[in-house]
Write a protein that holds these residues in place. Structure first.
Motif, PDB file in Angstrom:
ATOM      1  N   GLY A 366       0.826  -1.327  -0.172  1.00 47.44           N
ATOM      2  CA  GLY A 366       0.104   0.032   0.091  1.00 47.44           C
ATOM      3  C   GLY A 366       0.868   1.458   0.184  1.00 47.44           C
ATOM      4  O   GLY A 366       2.148   1.084   0.097  1.00 47.44           O
ATOM      5  N   TYR A 367       0.229   2.414  -0.200  1.00 47.28           N
ATOM      6  CA  TYR A 367       0.977   3.807  -0.304  1.00 47.28           C
ATOM      7  C   TYR A 367       0.605   4.685   0.861  1.00 47.28           C
ATOM      8  O   TYR A 367      -0.668   4.782   1.200  1.00 47.28           O
ATOM      9  N   PHE A 368       1.421   5.375   1.159  1.00 48.14           N
ATOM     10  CA  PHE A 368       1.355   6.604   2.099  1.00 48.14           C
ATOM     11  C   PHE A 368       1.776   7.968   1.375  1.00 48.14           C
ATOM     12  O   PHE A 368       2.905   8.010   0.880  1.00 48.14           O
ATOM     13  N   ALA A 369       0.759   8.694   1.169  1.00 46.37           N
ATOM     14  CA  ALA A 369       0.990  10.049   0.609  1.00 46.37           C
ATOM     15  C   ALA A 369       0.960  11.142   1.516  1.00 46.37           C
ATOM     16  O   ALA A 369       0.012  11.119   2.532  1.00 46.37           O
ATOM     17  N   TRP A 370       2.025  12.177   1.600  1.00 42.75           N
ATOM     18  CA  TRP A 370       2.165  13.029   2.497  1.00 42.75           C
ATOM     19  C   TRP A 370       2.309  14.412   1.809  1.00 42.75           C
ATOM     20  O   TRP A 370       3.374  14.403   0.869  1.00 42.75           O
ATOM     21  N   ALA A 371       1.565  15.118   2.133  1.00 42.03           N
ATOM     22  CA  ALA A 371       1.484  16.630   1.439  1.00 42.03           C
ATOM     23  C   ALA A 371       1.661  17.529   2.752  1.00 42.03           C
ATOM     24  O   ALA A 371       0.769  17.917   3.270  1.00 42.03           O
ATOM     25  N   ALA A 372       2.843  18.170   2.703  1.00 40.45           N
ATOM     26  CA  ALA A 372       3.318  18.807   3.879  1.00 40.45           C
ATOM     27  C   ALA A 372       4.321  19.810   3.485  1.00 40.45           C
ATOM     28  O   ALA A 372       5.323  19.691   2.586  1.00 40.45           O
ATOM     29  N   GLN A 373       4.840  20.911   4.254  1.00 46.50           N
ATOM     30  CA  GLN A 373       5.777  21.930   3.832  1.00 46.50           C
ATOM     31  C   GLN A 373       6.923  21.321   3.908  1.00 46.50           C
ATOM     32  O   GLN A 373       7.894  21.610   3.128  1.00 46.50           O
ATOM     33  N   PRO A 374       7.454  20.062   4.731  1.00 49.09           N
ATOM     34  CA  PRO A 374       8.781  19.845   4.769  1.00 49.09           C
ATOM     35  C   PRO A 374       9.076  18.897   3.377  1.00 49.09           C
ATOM     36  O   PRO A 374      10.201  19.044   2.928  1.00 49.09           O
ATOM     37  N   VAL A 375       8.025  18.730   2.503  1.00 53.55           N
ATOM     38  CA  VAL A 375       8.236  18.105   1.294  1.00 53.55           C
ATOM     39  C   VAL A 375       8.721  18.935   0.070  1.00 53.55           C
ATOM     40  O   VAL A 375       9.738  18.718  -0.549  1.00 53.55           O
ATOM     41  N   TYR A 376       8.381  20.494   0.404  1.00 53.77           N
ATOM     42  CA  TYR A 376       8.756  21.158  -0.622  1.00 53.77           C
ATOM     43  C   TYR A 376       9.447  22.568  -0.376  1.00 53.77           C
ATOM     44  O   TYR A 376       9.814  23.308  -1.141  1.00 53.77           O
ATOM     45  N   LYS A 377       9.408  22.761   0.888  1.00 46.95           N
ATOM     46  CA  LYS A 377      10.039  24.027   1.359  1.00 46.95           C
ATOM     47  C   LYS A 377      11.279  23.958   1.733  1.00 46.95           C
ATOM     48  O   LYS A 377      11.859  23.046   2.396  1.00 46.95           O
ATOM     49  N   HIS A 378      12.186  24.979   1.502  1.00 43.79           N
ATOM     50  CA  HIS A 378      13.499  24.940   1.736  1.00 43.79           C
ATOM     51  C   HIS A 378      14.001  25.799   2.791  1.00 43.79           C
ATOM     52  O   HIS A 378      14.555  26.870   2.621  1.00 43.79           O
ATOM     53  N   GLU A 379      13.581  25.327   4.070  1.00 49.50           N
ATOM     54  CA  GLU A 379      14.031  26.069   5.314  1.00 49.50           C
ATOM     55  C   GLU A 379      14.761  25.159   6.201  1.00 49.50           C
ATOM     56  O   GLU A 379      14.483  23.946   6.266  1.00 49.50           O
ATOM     57  N   ASP A 380      15.448  25.706   7.096  1.00 51.31           N
ATOM     58  CA  ASP A 380      16.446  24.732   7.726  1.00 51.31           C
ATOM     59  C   ASP A 380      15.695  23.857   8.533  1.00 51.31           C
ATOM     60  O   ASP A 380      16.028  22.410   8.309  1.00 51.31           O
ATOM     61  N   VAL A 381      14.619  24.327   9.323  1.00 55.45           N
ATOM     62  CA  VAL A 381      13.755  23.290  10.288  1.00 55.45           C
ATOM     63  C   VAL A 381      13.058  22.369   9.242  1.00 55.45           C
ATOM     64  O   VAL A 381      13.081  21.136   9.798  1.00 55.45           O
ATOM     65  N   LEU A 382      12.550  22.829   8.194  1.00 54.00           N
ATOM     66  CA  LEU A 382      11.615  21.830   7.329  1.00 54.00           C
ATOM     67  C   LEU A 382      12.442  20.761   6.465  1.00 54.00           C
ATOM     68  O   LEU A 382      12.284  19.750   6.654  1.00 54.00           O
ATOM     69  N   GLU A 383      13.672  21.295   6.268  1.00 54.15           N
ATOM     70  CA  GLU A 383      14.487  20.213   5.562  1.00 54.15           C
ATOM     71  C   GLU A 383      15.190  19.013   6.659  1.00 54.15           C
ATOM     72  O   GLU A 383      15.251  18.235   6.197  1.00 54.15           O
ATOM     73  N   GLU A 384      15.126  19.813   7.766  1.00 51.32           N
ATOM     74  CA  GLU A 384      15.699  18.674   8.838  1.00 51.32           C
ATOM     75  C   GLU A 384      14.570  17.776   9.272  1.00 51.32           C
ATOM     76  O   GLU A 384      14.778  16.731   9.209  1.00 51.32           O
ATOM     77  N   GLN A 385      13.276  18.252   9.265  1.00 49.77           N
ATOM     78  CA  GLN A 385      12.253  17.289   9.404  1.00 49.77           C
ATOM     79  C   GLN A 385      12.111  16.202   8.377  1.00 49.77           C
ATOM     80  O   GLN A 385      11.679  15.115   8.448  1.00 49.77           O
ATOM     81  N   TRP A 386      12.486  16.948   7.054  1.00 41.28           N
ATOM     82  CA  TRP A 386      12.335  15.976   5.679  1.00 41.28           C
ATOM     83  C   TRP A 386      13.231  14.870   5.860  1.00 41.28           C
ATOM     84  O   TRP A 386      13.088  13.628   5.623  1.00 41.28           O
ATOM     85  N   GLU A 387      14.676  15.063   6.247  1.00 43.03           N
ATOM     86  CA  GLU A 387      15.783  14.268   6.624  1.00 43.03           C
ATOM     87  C   GLU A 387      15.306  13.160   7.419  1.00 43.03           C
ATOM     88  O   GLU A 387      15.532  11.854   7.274  1.00 43.03           O
TER      89      GLU A 387
END
Length: 662
Positions: A366-387
């Motif tokens: 099955g698939y998990f779809a995540w649409a959120a700021q860490p996926v597309y925004k390039h800010e330090d905090v958000l990029e850390e969340q993506w990693e």
């Protein structure tokens, strides 16, 4: 050529003359007798009375002198009195139409609904101090229930238990959004009132796009999310444009984007059952319905507490639920896809314990779809969340199959091979082999990976719609004492409910019923819900599997249906007035050994819409008490025979909830 003719002397034969004379005399006597019987001058002779017991009576003409001469030479008949000309009232100046046929008999979909039939509205008063009610044959009196206070119009007993929430040691993990039911003896004992101006909900599919303001009179979502195209208010209605925080091009455009990203998702074929986490007003699930996909939209009762109420008012499957400290009430491998768009959940906290719960409920492959700021925004905090998210999903053996714009989609593995090949000590570990992933009633979350069945059960379900009638592999894992082959039991249940629903359609005109949100309180394998689909009734069903019986939820989901586990001795996690129809077959005769029947009936009244119906199919020995409770709640009820006839041990109690006014 000879032509046969009647001899001229035929009518002169003695036999024919006698027959003609007999006919003439018969007609003459019949005319004279009818003339005398119609006359007010002569009394009829009555010699026998057959009322009750036969007896000989005296003629009313006893000791009466008759004028024989007038009988022999009657006076000339008086001319008949002409019948009076009847005058009928003129037709009304207008024809008031109901439904979708106008005054000219033309079918139209331009009509207004919402006003209650006056016969369905009852001035109930407070009712608390009333001695009225029903008395059972046993002498036990069921008093009429009073209306609750206006402050309880949106009351959900296990989620609004303020005293229990205050006693919690901690709320940092969302504990206050979970179930905390009232103690025994402190449960609901009154009828939840409806808002002022409550109207019958708009019919589906019109309700997908707009609902009455008076039915859900809350403007917090409009104030907070109006600019994001979720919901707007126009005069006496809320309208849902189909937008959302991430739905820049609308819900349909968003679904098209996902389909283009991963064609194998195949909405309405491979993907039939979906979960939408933090669903807002459930536009994602509302628009998936047109693609033959059922979506369980879930959200907690938080600051935007009425979002689930809006979803259900629209006619979309939804349930109040929270990712916090316990398992959600759905089985393992339930959903082909789980979606989260700005759902405000920290998936990586506590070793990824919340994403591990998603993993448990997600079907193999099955698939998990995540649409959120860490996926597309390039800010330090958000990029850390993506990693952090990438690191966790890699350890879960999920494959990132596509990242496009603001959406990232992962796929769960089909088997345990990846889990078993990880380095020793990798976290999270596999769950214990004895852990039952389908045990969900008040079970705490653990930071471990749910094992997939070694036999592959649940991984390969049939495509929709064939899966609805195909006995799934997981049928063999259900703990039931089946005296015949399980597949035959499955097919027998399907045939049984198909025949019953077909009879309901014929006898009770279900095609004309306002039937959209349906709750089956004791679902078995989901045969009732499947029969509604087979009979082309445009409704969705939430199948409830009671904790007191076998856990058949995996079979229900493998069929492409929705379900949840529940204990009917406790309240259900939904808002008041959210279901059009409640179905309970064989529920009370089992649950009365564990809990009070009036407790269940009051909960049914809470979640049933005014004008909605409940069908209770159960043994005869519980029906008198159930009907007395129904009457004490203001329901209109009727006890009916089943197809087996009046001597069967089962009956059907059909009930209709009235709109009660104080």
């Amino acid at each position: 050529m000879k032509v046969l003719t009647t001899p001229p002397d035929f009518f002169k034969t003695p036999k024919i003359i006698k027959i003609l004379a007999f006919i003439f005399l018969t007609v003459a006597f019949f005319y004279l007798g009818k003339h005398w019987s119609d006359s007010d001058t002569f009394q009829k002779l009555t010699f026998f009375n057959t009322h009750l017991t036969p007896s000989v009576s005296l003629s009313p003409n006893l000791n009466t002198t008759l004028n024989i001469t007038s009988l022999i030479n009657p006076p000339p008949p008086t001319p008949p009195i002409p019948a009076p000309i009847l005058s009928f009232p003129p037709p009304p100046d207008y024809v008031r139409s109901f439904g979708i046929v106008d005054e000219n008999g033309t079918m139209t979909d331009d009509f207004e609904v919402g006003e209650f039939d006056p016969d369905l509205v009852e001035n109930w008063g407070n009712g608390t101090d009333s001695d009225s009610g029903s008395v059972l044959d046993s002498g036990f009196r069921v008093k009429r229930y009073g209306l609750c206070g206006k402050g309880m119009m949106e009351y959900i007993p296990c989620l609004d238990n303020v005293d229990a929430i205050k006693r919690l040691k901690s709320t940092e993990k969302g504990e206050r959004f979970e179930r905390h039911c009232p103690e025994e003896g402190k449960g609901l004992d009154c009828l939840i009132p409806s808002p002022k101006g409550y109207r019958q909900p708009l019919p589906w599919p019109k309700s997908r796009d707009e609902v009455w303001f008076s039915n859900v009179p809350h403007t917090r979502l409009v104030e907070d999310k109006g600019g994001q195209n979720w919901i707007t208010r126009v005069k006496d209605r809320f309208r849902f444009p189909g937008g959302g925080t991430q739905f820049i091009h609308g819900a349909d455009g968003y679904l098209d984007q996902i389909s283009n990203m991963i064609p194998n998702i195949a909405f309405g074929g491979h993907t039939r059952v979906v979960m939408d986490v933090g669903c807002g007003v459930a536009s994602f699930g509302a628009y998936l319905l047109s693609r033959n996909v059922l979506t369980m939209s879930v959200a907690p009762k938080d600051v935007h507490e009425n979002q689930i109420q809006f979803a259900l008012e629209r006619g979309v499957p939804a349930m109040v639920s929270a990712f916090a400290t316990r398992r959600l009430l759905y089985p393992s491998q339930a959903f082909e896809m789980i979606h989260c768009s700005r759902c405000r959940i920290n998936w990586t906290r506590d070793d990824g314990i919340l994403l591990l719960e998603v993993n448990r409920m997600l079907r193999a492959g099955g698939y998990f779809a995540w649409a959120a700021q860490p996926v597309y925004k390039h800010e330090d905090v958000l990029e850390e969340q993506w990693e952090e998210m990438l690191n966790l999903t890699t350890r879960l053996c999920w494959e990132l199959v596509k990242k496009e714009g603001y959406i990232a989609i992962w796929q769960k593995p089909y088997n345990n091979s990846c889990y078993l090949s990880r380095e020793a000590g990798t976290k999270p570990p596999l769950c214990d082999a004895n852990d039952d992933p389908d045990n969900v009633w008040y079970v705490d979350l653990t930071a471990c990976i749910t094992r997939l069945p070694e036999n592959g059960y649940g991984a390969n379900v049939t495509m929709w719609p064939d899966r609805l009638q195909t006995p799934p592999d997981r049928l063999q894992s259900i703990k039931i004492d089946a005296f015949i082959a399980r597949k035959e039991l499955f097919k027998a249940e399907a045939k049984y409910w198909n025949e019953i629903i077909a009879s309901y359609v014929r006898a009770f005109h279900w095609k004309k019923m306002r039937l959209r949100n349906v709750l089956d309180m004791k679902a078995g394998f989901g045969g009732f819900a499947a029969a509604l689909i087979d009979n082309k009734l445009d409704a969705w069903v939430l199948n409830v599997v009671p904790v007191s019986g076998p856990n058949t939820l995996p079979v229900i989901y493998d069929r492409g249906l929705l379900g949840v586990m529940h204990d009917w001795c406790e309240p259900f996690d939904t808002y008041p007035r959210t279901y059009d129809f409640l179905h309970a077959a064989g529920l009370f005769s089992i649950e009365r050994k564990r809990c009070n029947m009036s407790t269940i009936m009051l909960e049914m009244d809470r979640i049933l819409r005014p004008g909605g119906q409940a069908y209770i199919r159960d043994s005869l020995d519980v029906m008198d008490e159930l009907q007395a409770i129904a009457n004490a709640m203001g329901w209109r009820s009727a006890l009916r025979d089943t197809a087996e006839g009046p001597h069967a041990s089962y009956r059907i109690l059909t009930c209709e909830k009235q709109l009660l006014r104080a």
